[in-house]
Motif scaffolding. Structure first.
Motif, PDB file in Angstrom:
ATOM      1  N   GLY A 139       0.913  -1.291   0.084  1.00 45.48           N
ATOM      2  CA  GLY A 139      -0.007   0.098   0.022  1.00 45.48           C
ATOM      3  C   GLY A 139       0.969   1.129  -0.070  1.00 45.48           C
ATOM      4  N   ILE A 140       0.194   2.252  -0.299  1.00 47.03           N
ATOM      5  CA  ILE A 140       0.790   3.818  -0.227  1.00 47.03           C
ATOM      6  C   ILE A 140      -0.216   4.575   0.426  1.00 47.03           C
ATOM      7  CG2 ILE A 140      -0.001   4.097  -2.518  1.00 47.03           C
ATOM      8  CD1 ILE A 140       2.418   5.901  -2.928  1.00 47.03           C
ATOM      9  N   ASN A 141       0.561   5.384   1.347  1.00 48.45           N
ATOM     10  CA  ASN A 141      -0.303   6.750   2.056  1.00 48.45           C
ATOM     11  C   ASN A 141       0.280   7.970   1.844  1.00 48.45           C
ATOM     12  OD1 ASN A 141      -0.612   8.035   4.861  1.00 48.45           O
ATOM     13  ND2 ASN A 141      -2.238   6.428   4.875  1.00 48.45           N
ATOM     14  N   VAL A 142      -0.498   8.737   1.656  1.00 51.10           N
ATOM     15  CA  VAL A 142      -0.302  10.287   1.638  1.00 51.10           C
ATOM     16  C   VAL A 142      -1.172  10.789   2.527  1.00 51.10           C
ATOM     17  CG1 VAL A 142      -0.263  12.371  -0.021  1.00 51.10           C
ATOM     18  CG2 VAL A 142       0.226   9.763  -0.861  1.00 51.10           C
ATOM     19  N   SER A 143      -0.390  11.603   3.506  1.00 55.41           N
ATOM     20  CA  SER A 143      -1.204  12.603   4.466  1.00 55.41           C
ATOM     21  C   SER A 143      -0.864  14.037   4.539  1.00 55.41           C
ATOM     22  CB  SER A 143      -0.819  11.904   5.844  1.00 55.41           C
ATOM     23  OG  SER A 143       0.600  12.057   6.368  1.00 55.41           O
ATOM     24  N   TYR A 144      -1.828  14.956   4.971  1.00 58.34           N
ATOM     25  CA  TYR A 144      -1.116  16.225   4.923  1.00 58.34           C
ATOM     26  C   TYR A 144      -1.722  16.796   6.410  1.00 58.34           C
ATOM     27  CZ  TYR A 144      -1.019  21.250   4.483  1.00 58.34           C
ATOM     28  OH  TYR A 144      -0.513  22.506   4.808  1.00 58.34           O
ATOM     29  N   ASP A 145      -1.061  17.544   7.113  1.00 57.64           N
ATOM     30  CA  ASP A 145      -1.596  18.338   8.203  1.00 57.64           C
ATOM     31  C   ASP A 145      -0.325  19.430   8.249  1.00 57.64           C
ATOM     32  OD1 ASP A 145       0.431  17.551  10.312  1.00 57.64           O
ATOM     33  OD2 ASP A 145      -0.378  15.880   9.954  1.00 57.64           O
ATOM     34  N   GLU A 146      -0.956  20.582   9.163  1.00 60.98           N
ATOM     35  CA  GLU A 146      -0.006  21.813   9.265  1.00 60.98           C
ATOM     36  C   GLU A 146       1.479  21.296  10.026  1.00 60.98           C
ATOM     37  OE1 GLU A 146      -1.876  25.119  10.913  1.00 60.98           O
ATOM     38  OE2 GLU A 146      -3.337  25.210   8.994  1.00 60.98           O
ATOM     39  N   ALA A 147       1.599  20.642  11.054  1.00 61.58           N
ATOM     40  CA  ALA A 147       2.652  20.241  11.579  1.00 61.58           C
ATOM     41  C   ALA A 147       3.587  19.430  10.754  1.00 61.58           C
ATOM     42  CB  ALA A 147       2.095  19.314  12.857  1.00 61.58           C
ATOM     43  N   PHE A 148       3.262  18.399  10.196  1.00 62.90           N
ATOM     44  CA  PHE A 148       4.103  17.500   9.342  1.00 62.90           C
ATOM     45  C   PHE A 148       4.047  17.833   7.604  1.00 62.90           C
ATOM     46  CE2 PHE A 148       3.122  14.980  13.248  1.00 62.90           C
ATOM     47  CZ  PHE A 148       4.383  14.541  13.398  1.00 62.90           C
ATOM     48  N   GLU A 149       2.832  18.674   7.273  1.00 61.55           N
ATOM     49  CA  GLU A 149       2.758  19.043   6.119  1.00 61.55           C
ATOM     50  C   GLU A 149       2.883  17.698   5.147  1.00 61.55           C
ATOM     51  OE1 GLU A 149       6.191  21.439   5.127  1.00 61.55           O
ATOM     52  OE2 GLU A 149       5.037  23.212   5.599  1.00 61.55           O
ATOM     53  N   THR A 150       3.125  17.625   4.109  1.00 61.82           N
ATOM     54  CA  THR A 150       2.871  16.248   3.151  1.00 61.82           C
ATOM     55  C   THR A 150       3.790  15.311   3.373  1.00 61.82           C
ATOM     56  OG1 THR A 150       1.774  17.613   1.435  1.00 61.82           O
ATOM     57  CG2 THR A 150       2.450  15.420   0.862  1.00 61.82           C
ATOM     58  N   ARG A 151       3.326  13.972   3.702  1.00 67.66           N
ATOM     59  CA  ARG A 151       4.146  12.799   4.121  1.00 67.66           C
ATOM     60  C   ARG A 151       3.458  11.791   3.135  1.00 67.66           C
ATOM     61  NH1 ARG A 151       8.101  13.451   8.252  1.00 67.66           N
ATOM     62  NH2 ARG A 151       8.287  15.657   8.703  1.00 67.66           N
ATOM     63  N   VAL A 152       4.481  11.043   2.537  1.00 61.96           N
ATOM     64  CA  VAL A 152       4.271   9.916   1.725  1.00 61.96           C
ATOM     65  C   VAL A 152       4.869   8.628   2.503  1.00 61.96           C
ATOM     66  CG1 VAL A 152       4.280   8.856  -0.605  1.00 61.96           C
ATOM     67  CG2 VAL A 152       3.921  11.049  -0.481  1.00 61.96           C
ATOM     68  N   SER A 153       4.179   7.562   2.417  1.00 61.41           N
ATOM     69  CA  SER A 153       4.613   6.429   3.098  1.00 61.41           C
ATOM     70  C   SER A 153       4.119   5.079   2.219  1.00 61.41           C
ATOM     71  CB  SER A 153       4.426   6.279   4.540  1.00 61.41           C
ATOM     72  OG  SER A 153       4.696   5.116   5.274  1.00 61.41           O
ATOM     73  N   GLY A 154       4.918   4.204   2.356  1.00 58.16           N
ATOM     74  CA  GLY A 154       4.562   2.868   1.788  1.00 58.16           C
ATOM     75  C   GLY A 154       4.654   1.646   2.811  1.00 58.16           C
ATOM     76  N   ASN A 155       3.857   0.646   2.452  1.00 54.58           N
ATOM     77  CA  ASN A 155       3.976  -0.432   3.469  1.00 54.58           C
ATOM     78  C   ASN A 155       3.550  -1.624   2.865  1.00 54.58           C
ATOM     79  OD1 ASN A 155       0.573  -1.087   3.634  1.00 54.58           O
ATOM     80  ND2 ASN A 155       0.830   1.158   3.670  1.00 54.58           N
ATOM     81  N   ILE A 156       3.890  -2.746   3.439  1.00 53.27           N
ATOM     82  CA  ILE A 156       3.846  -3.999   2.909  1.00 53.27           C
ATOM     83  C   ILE A 156       3.537  -5.041   4.043  1.00 53.27           C
ATOM     84  CG2 ILE A 156       6.229  -4.629   2.574  1.00 53.27           C
ATOM     85  CD1 ILE A 156       5.778  -6.037  -0.019  1.00 53.27           C
ATOM     86  N   SER A 157       3.108  -6.191   3.874  1.00 55.52           N
ATOM     87  CA  SER A 157       2.391  -6.984   4.537  1.00 55.52           C
ATOM     88  C   SER A 157       2.314  -8.451   4.093  1.00 55.52           C
ATOM     89  CB  SER A 157       1.495  -6.665   5.624  1.00 55.52           C
ATOM     90  OG  SER A 157       0.275  -6.963   4.902  1.00 55.52           O
ATOM     91  N   TYR A 158       2.642  -9.748   4.733  1.00 57.03           N
ATOM     92  CA  TYR A 158       2.551 -10.810   4.194  1.00 57.03           C
ATOM     93  C   TYR A 158       1.995 -12.084   5.466  1.00 57.03           C
ATOM     94  CZ  TYR A 158       2.856 -15.436   2.008  1.00 57.03           C
ATOM     95  OH  TYR A 158       2.408 -16.573   1.485  1.00 57.03           O
ATOM     96  N   ARG A 159       0.844 -12.556   5.138  1.00 61.48           N
ATOM     97  CA  ARG A 159       0.337 -13.204   6.408  1.00 61.48           C
ATOM     98  C   ARG A 159       0.428 -14.700   5.874  1.00 61.48           C
ATOM     99  NH1 ARG A 159      -1.596 -11.150  11.413  1.00 61.48           N
ATOM    100  NH2 ARG A 159      -0.055  -9.163  11.695  1.00 61.48           N
ATOM    101  N   PHE A 160       0.855 -15.696   6.607  1.00 60.48           N
ATOM    102  CA  PHE A 160       0.934 -17.151   6.415  1.00 60.48           C
ATOM    103  C   PHE A 160      -0.552 -17.478   7.131  1.00 60.48           C
ATOM    104  CE2 PHE A 160       5.309 -16.157   6.406  1.00 60.48           C
ATOM    105  CZ  PHE A 160       5.709 -16.476   5.323  1.00 60.48           C
ATOM    106  N   GLY A 161      -1.308 -17.910   6.262  1.00 65.71           N
ATOM    107  CA  GLY A 161      -2.707 -18.469   6.842  1.00 65.71           C
ATOM    108  C   GLY A 161      -2.353 -20.281   7.246  1.00 65.71           C
ATOM    109  N   SER A 162      -3.535 -20.576   7.912  1.00 63.83           N
ATOM    110  CA  SER A 162      -3.462 -22.057   8.139  1.00 63.83           C
ATOM    111  C   SER A 162      -4.566 -22.962   7.218  1.00 63.83           C
ATOM    112  CB  SER A 162      -3.583 -22.209   9.617  1.00 63.83           C
ATOM    113  OG  SER A 162      -5.000 -21.620   9.969  1.00 63.83           O
ATOM    114  N   ASN A 163      -5.011 -22.230   6.141  1.00 67.98           N
ATOM    115  CA  ASN A 163      -6.046 -22.778   5.444  1.00 67.98           C
ATOM    116  C   ASN A 163      -5.523 -23.049   3.942  1.00 67.98           C
ATOM    117  OD1 ASN A 163      -8.131 -22.684   7.447  1.00 67.98           O
ATOM    118  ND2 ASN A 163      -8.353 -20.289   7.109  1.00 67.98           N
TER     119      ASN A 163
END
Length: 334
Positions: free
Chosen positions: A213-237
């Motif tokens: 995923g990718i996240n873009v946020s804005y507020d007056e304190a941090f201004e514009t911030r762009v962050s990415g994330n990734i996750s992998y889950r091992f299921g039991s099914n």
């Protein structure tokens, strides 16, 4: 096909990682979802994360002024209850828990030298509400710092954990792609970060269990911030029949065993009004006087008048900088 939740909701574990964002660090770790009790239409669960927090990008502070240094270990724990409505068209959930974040500190992102660097330890309690349908998903959350919420990071800046209250609204564009918009209000850290913010997030399921995923946020304190994330889950099914797997892919069923969102302790730093400011003689390199920044410029220092334009104030090394360098304060006796 009638779905038995005891077959569909199972223990799962995996890895997750994220890039630094608005008050949050570069991080990677492991997590696990543990169903404690599964009923006909509900699940009581525990959800735990353990993350290694890494240093900020060089010259770019995630908390505004002071770069975060690596490496520390943060924790996050949630207990929750999720249930389906009578026709299983909606999943609802409540959760609450505790998070911790040790933090090492580095240099200022302006490149100015900081003295007396310290580590900090922040804590928060959190609560959340969830609602998920085949198309829409809603997530309301509250992150509330506890303990020592404002701590000295160095000779100039205080770091403060932020109260954050938010609501994310998501829409499932395709079975693999979810788009969400959110509003949040943050407060704390001497009032310097108080205010509202907005964020937009896109999450894409690349394969079973793998989401980026990718996240873009804005507020007056941090201004514009762009962050990415990734996750992998091992299921039991993984050994289940394909017909069952297809039935379990219904968003409301999948949501029963997903990891809880919005768990980072968000930190912002600001100038410490009680910080001691050191004045150096650039010709000797020795400290001439140390006083609070608020009272320093009203102090009278008995120095040779010929040297008055050469005094400067910490943060900085005890050598004379160019007069226009950001972050320097020049002392002229009254």
């Amino acid at each position: 096909m009638e779905i038995n939740l005891k077959d569909a909701v199972k223990f799962n574990w995996g890895f997750q990682g994220a890039l630094q964002g608005a008050g949050t660090p570069n991080q990677a770790g492991i997590g696990a979802f543990l169903p404690i009790a599964v009923g006909e239409n509900s699940v009581f669960f525990a959800d735990v994360l353990l993350n290694a927090n890494f240093a900020d990008y060089d010259g770019t502070s995630s908390i505004i002024n002071t770069e975060v240094a690596g490496t520390t270990i943060s924790t996050s724990t949630r207990l929750g209850y999720r249930w389906l409505n009578s026709d299983r068209s909606w999943m609802y959930g409540v959760n609450a828990g505790y998070d911790s974040r040790p933090m090492n500190t580095g240099n200022a992102d302006s490149g100015v030298t900081l003295y007396d660097k310290e580590s900090a330890f922040f804590q928060q309690i959190a609560a959340g509400l969830e609602a998920v349908s085949d198309t829409w998903n809603f997530n309301a959350y509250a992150l509330i710092p506890v303990g020592d919420t404002e701590q000295s990071l160095n000779s100039r800046y205080l770091g403060g954990s932020l109260d954050t209250y938010g609501l994310d609204v998501g829409y499932l564009i395709t079975p693999e792609l979810n788009a969400a918009v959110g509003y949040y209000y943050q407060s704390g850290d001497l009032g310097e970060a108080d205010g509202s913010g907005v964020q937009v997030e896109l999450d894409y399921q690349i394969a079973d269990g793998l989401t980026a995923g990718i996240n873009v946020s804005y507020d007056e304190a941090f201004e514009t911030r762009v962050s990415g994330n990734i996750s992998y889950r091992f299921g039991s099914n993984s050994s289940a029949a394909e017909t069952k797997k297809k039935a379990w892919q219904k968003p409301t069923i999948q949501a029963l065993s997903e990891s809880v969102k919005n768990r980072n302790i968000r930190v912002h730093d600001g100038a410490d009004p009680n910080a001691k400011c050191k004045l150096f003689d650039p010709f000797t390199g020795k400290v001439a006087v140390s006083a609070s920044a608020s009272s320093l410029f009203s102090s009278v220092v008995n120095v040779d008048p010929n040297y008055t334009n050469h005094w400067h104030c910490n943060p900085g090394a005890p050598t004379r900088p160019p007069l226009d360098r950001g972050g320097w304060q020049h002392f002229v006796p009254s």
